[in-house]
Design a protein around this motif. Structure first.
Motif, PDB file in Angstrom:
ATOM      1  N   UNK A  78     -13.728   0.604  14.697  1.00  0.00           N
ATOM      2  CA  UNK A  78     -14.948  -0.198  14.686  1.00  0.00           C
ATOM      3  C   UNK A  78     -15.656  -0.042  13.343  1.00  0.00           C
ATOM      4  N   UNK A  79     -15.242  -0.802  12.326  1.00  0.00           N
ATOM      5  CA  UNK A  79     -15.938  -0.693  11.045  1.00  0.00           C
ATOM      6  C   UNK A  79     -17.395  -1.129  11.169  1.00  0.00           C
ATOM      7  N   UNK A  80     -18.237  -0.627  10.263  1.00  0.00           N
ATOM      8  CA  UNK A  80     -19.636  -1.055  10.244  1.00  0.00           C
ATOM      9  C   UNK A  80     -19.685  -2.564   9.993  1.00  0.00           C
ATOM     10  N   UNK A  81     -20.741  -3.222  10.468  1.00  0.00           N
ATOM     11  CA  UNK A  81     -20.795  -4.683  10.380  1.00  0.00           C
ATOM     12  C   UNK A  81     -20.920  -5.213   8.955  1.00  0.00           C
ATOM     13  N   UNK A  82     -21.282  -4.363   8.001  1.00  0.00           N
ATOM     14  CA  UNK A  82     -21.380  -4.809   6.608  1.00  0.00           C
ATOM     15  C   UNK A  82     -20.157  -4.425   5.777  1.00  0.00           C
ATOM     16  N   UNK A  83     -19.116  -3.895   6.421  1.00  0.00           N
ATOM     17  CA  UNK A  83     -17.921  -3.464   5.706  1.00  0.00           C
ATOM     18  C   UNK A  83     -16.811  -4.513   5.816  1.00  0.00           C
ATOM     19  N   UNK A  84     -16.280  -4.894   4.675  1.00  0.00           N
ATOM     20  CA  UNK A  84     -15.124  -5.776   4.623  1.00  0.00           C
ATOM     21  C   UNK A  84     -13.989  -4.930   4.069  1.00  0.00           C
ATOM     22  N   UNK A  85     -13.083  -4.510   4.976  1.00  0.00           N
ATOM     23  CA  UNK A  85     -12.082  -3.497   4.660  1.00  0.00           C
ATOM     24  C   UNK A  85     -10.692  -3.969   5.082  1.00  0.00           C
ATOM     25  N   UNK A  86      -9.730  -3.687   4.220  1.00  0.00           N
ATOM     26  CA  UNK A  86      -8.324  -3.944   4.546  1.00  0.00           C
ATOM     27  C   UNK A  86      -7.526  -2.681   4.220  1.00  0.00           C
ATOM     28  N   UNK A  87      -6.952  -1.995   5.222  1.00  0.00           N
ATOM     29  CA  UNK A  87      -6.103  -0.834   4.934  1.00  0.00           C
ATOM     30  C   UNK A  87      -4.811  -1.271   4.234  1.00  0.00           C
ATOM     31  N   UNK A  88      -4.406  -0.503   3.210  1.00  0.00           N
ATOM     32  CA  UNK A  88      -3.201  -0.808   2.440  1.00  0.00           C
ATOM     33  C   UNK A  88      -2.444   0.488   2.179  1.00  0.00           C
ATOM     34  N   UNK A  89      -1.118   0.445   2.330  1.00  0.00           N
ATOM     35  CA  UNK A  89      -0.282   1.629   2.112  1.00  0.00           C
ATOM     36  C   UNK A  89       0.297   1.640   0.696  1.00  0.00           C
ATOM     37  N   UNK A  90       0.293   2.850   0.108  1.00  0.00           N
ATOM     38  CA  UNK A  90       0.853   3.055  -1.227  1.00  0.00           C
ATOM     39  C   UNK A  90       1.608   4.374  -1.257  1.00  0.00           C
ATOM     40  N   UNK A  91       2.577   4.484  -2.155  1.00  0.00           N
ATOM     41  CA  UNK A  91       3.241   5.763  -2.405  1.00  0.00           C
ATOM     42  C   UNK A  91       2.417   6.540  -3.436  1.00  0.00           C
ATOM     43  N   UNK A  92       2.693   7.826  -3.567  1.00  0.00           N
ATOM     44  CA  UNK A  92       2.011   8.644  -4.572  1.00  0.00           C
ATOM     45  C   UNK A  92       2.266   8.088  -5.973  1.00  0.00           C
ATOM     46  N   UNK A  93       3.490   7.660  -6.227  1.00  0.00           N
ATOM     47  CA  UNK A  93       3.844   7.094  -7.529  1.00  0.00           C
ATOM     48  C   UNK A  93       3.024   5.835  -7.820  1.00  0.00           C
ATOM     49  N   UNK A  94       2.857   4.982  -6.820  1.00  0.00           N
ATOM     50  CA  UNK A  94       2.052   3.771  -7.005  1.00  0.00           C
ATOM     51  C   UNK A  94       0.588   4.122  -7.286  1.00  0.00           C
ATOM     52  N   UNK A  95       0.062   5.108  -6.572  1.00  0.00           N
ATOM     53  CA  UNK A  95      -1.336   5.504  -6.785  1.00  0.00           C
ATOM     54  C   UNK A  95      -1.519   6.075  -8.180  1.00  0.00           C
ATOM     55  N   UNK A  96      -0.606   6.940  -8.617  1.00  0.00           N
ATOM     56  CA  UNK A  96      -0.707   7.487  -9.983  1.00  0.00           C
ATOM     57  C   UNK A  96      -0.732   6.361 -11.014  1.00  0.00           C
ATOM     58  N   UNK A  97       0.147   5.380 -10.844  1.00  0.00           N
ATOM     59  CA  UNK A  97       0.200   4.252 -11.784  1.00  0.00           C
ATOM     60  C   UNK A  97      -1.095   3.449 -11.729  1.00  0.00           C
ATOM     61  N   UNK A  98      -1.620   3.202 -10.514  1.00  0.00           N
ATOM     62  CA  UNK A  98      -2.851   2.433 -10.364  1.00  0.00           C
ATOM     63  C   UNK A  98      -4.048   3.150 -10.994  1.00  0.00           C
ATOM     64  N   UNK A  99      -4.051   4.472 -10.930  1.00  0.00           N
ATOM     65  CA  UNK A  99      -5.114   5.238 -11.592  1.00  0.00           C
ATOM     66  C   UNK A  99      -4.953   5.109 -13.107  1.00  0.00           C
ATOM     67  N   UNK A 100      -3.733   5.289 -13.576  1.00  0.00           N
ATOM     68  CA  UNK A 100      -3.449   5.246 -15.020  1.00  0.00           C
ATOM     69  C   UNK A 100      -3.783   3.879 -15.616  1.00  0.00           C
ATOM     70  N   UNK A 101      -3.485   2.798 -14.891  1.00  0.00           N
ATOM     71  CA  UNK A 101      -3.707   1.452 -15.428  1.00  0.00           C
ATOM     72  C   UNK A 101      -5.114   0.919 -15.163  1.00  0.00           C
ATOM     73  N   UNK A 102      -5.922   1.663 -14.425  1.00  0.00           N
ATOM     74  CA  UNK A 102      -7.282   1.213 -14.144  1.00  0.00           C
ATOM     75  C   UNK A 102      -7.398   0.290 -12.950  1.00  0.00           C
ATOM     76  N   UNK A 103      -6.340   0.181 -12.159  1.00  0.00           N
ATOM     77  CA  UNK A 103      -6.433  -0.622 -10.943  1.00  0.00           C
ATOM     78  C   UNK A 103      -7.224   0.135  -9.866  1.00  0.00           C
ATOM     79  N   UNK A 104      -7.137   1.459  -9.870  1.00  0.00           N
ATOM     80  CA  UNK A 104      -8.014   2.295  -9.043  1.00  0.00           C
ATOM     81  C   UNK A 104      -9.056   2.877  -9.987  1.00  0.00           C
ATOM     82  N   UNK A 105     -10.327   2.512  -9.752  1.00  0.00           N
ATOM     83  CA  UNK A 105     -11.421   2.964 -10.611  1.00  0.00           C
ATOM     84  C   UNK A 105     -12.475   3.759  -9.847  1.00  0.00           C
TER      85      UNK A 105
END
Length: 169
Positions: free
Chosen positions: A124-151
Motif C-alpha cells: 500500500x504505497x502512500x497516495x502521493x507516491x508514484x513508484x515502480x519496482x525494478x530489478x538490477x544486478x550489482x554490475x548494472x547498479x555499479x554502472x548506473x552509479x558510475x554513469x550518473x543514472x543513479x544520482x
C-alpha cells in the motif's frame, strides 16, 4: 526558537557553542529519522523508480521511508519495504546509519539489507507516491552509479556499504 512545524518536519533556530568556545546561531531542520532498504533477491536487487516532485523527475533509488512515532528502525524497514515494493523480507540485516546532510539537519538514515523476498498482500504505497519496482544486478547498479543514472545519495551510500559488508562475509 521554533521557526516552522509541519506534519513531517520542524525547523528551529538555536544557539550553539563551537569547539573553540565561540557562540553562533544555527538553523537546524529536524525531519525525523528514516530508513533505507537494499532488497536483494539472489543476484538481483530491487530498486524503485520514483517520481520526486522537488526535482520534477523520476529517479532510481532504494526503498526508504520515515520512522513513525514509536517505531524502531527495523520495524520501519520491514513496513517500508512492503509499502514501496510489495515484497516482505525473510531476513533483514542492519548496516549501520548515515547522516544525510549534517550541515543543516540532524536526520539519520538507518541502512538495511533485506533478503528472502516474498510477495506481500499488504502492499500500500502512500497516495502521493508514484513508484515502480525494478530489478538490477550489482554490475548494472555499479554502472548506473558510475554513469550518473543513479544520482540518489542514499542509494549510492547503501549500495557501497553493502558491497563493503559483503566483501567480509
Amino acid at each position: 526558537m521554533e521557526i516552522y512545524r509541519g506534519r513531517r518536519l520542524w525547523v528551529e533556530k538555536r544557539g550553539c557553542i563551537l569547539p573553540d568556545g565561540r557562540e553562533k546561531e544555527a538553523v537546524v531542520v529536524h525531519p525525523g529519522d528514516a530508513v533505507v532498504i537494499l532488497p536483494r533477491d539472489g543476484e538481483n536487487f530491487l530498486l524503485i523508480r520514483q517520481w520526486r516532485a522537488p526535482i520534477g523527475t523520476y529517479i532510481y533509488e532504494a526503498p526508504a521511508g520515515t520512522m513513525e512515532v514509536g517505531e524502531d528502525p527495523m520495524q520501519t524497514a520491514k513496513r517500508e519495504l512492503i509499502e514501496e515494493t510489495g515484497m516482505a523480507a525473510g531476513s533483514v540485516k542492519a548496516l549501520g546509519y548515515i547522516y544525510t546532510t549534517p550541515g543543516f539537519t540532524d536526520e539519520r538514515l538507518w541502512l538495511f539489507e533485506a533478503t528472502g523476498l516474498v510477495p506481500s498482500s499488504e502492499h500500500a504505497p502512500d497516495d502521493d507516491e508514484i513508484i515502480e519496482p525494478v530489478r538490477f544486478t550489482a554490475s548494472q547498479i555499479r554502472k548506473m552509479i558510475r554513469t550518473g543514472e543513479i544520482v540518489d545519495a542514499k542509494t549510492i551510500c547503501i549500495f557501497y556499504r553493502w558491497m563493503d559488508e559483503s566483501a567480509h562475509d
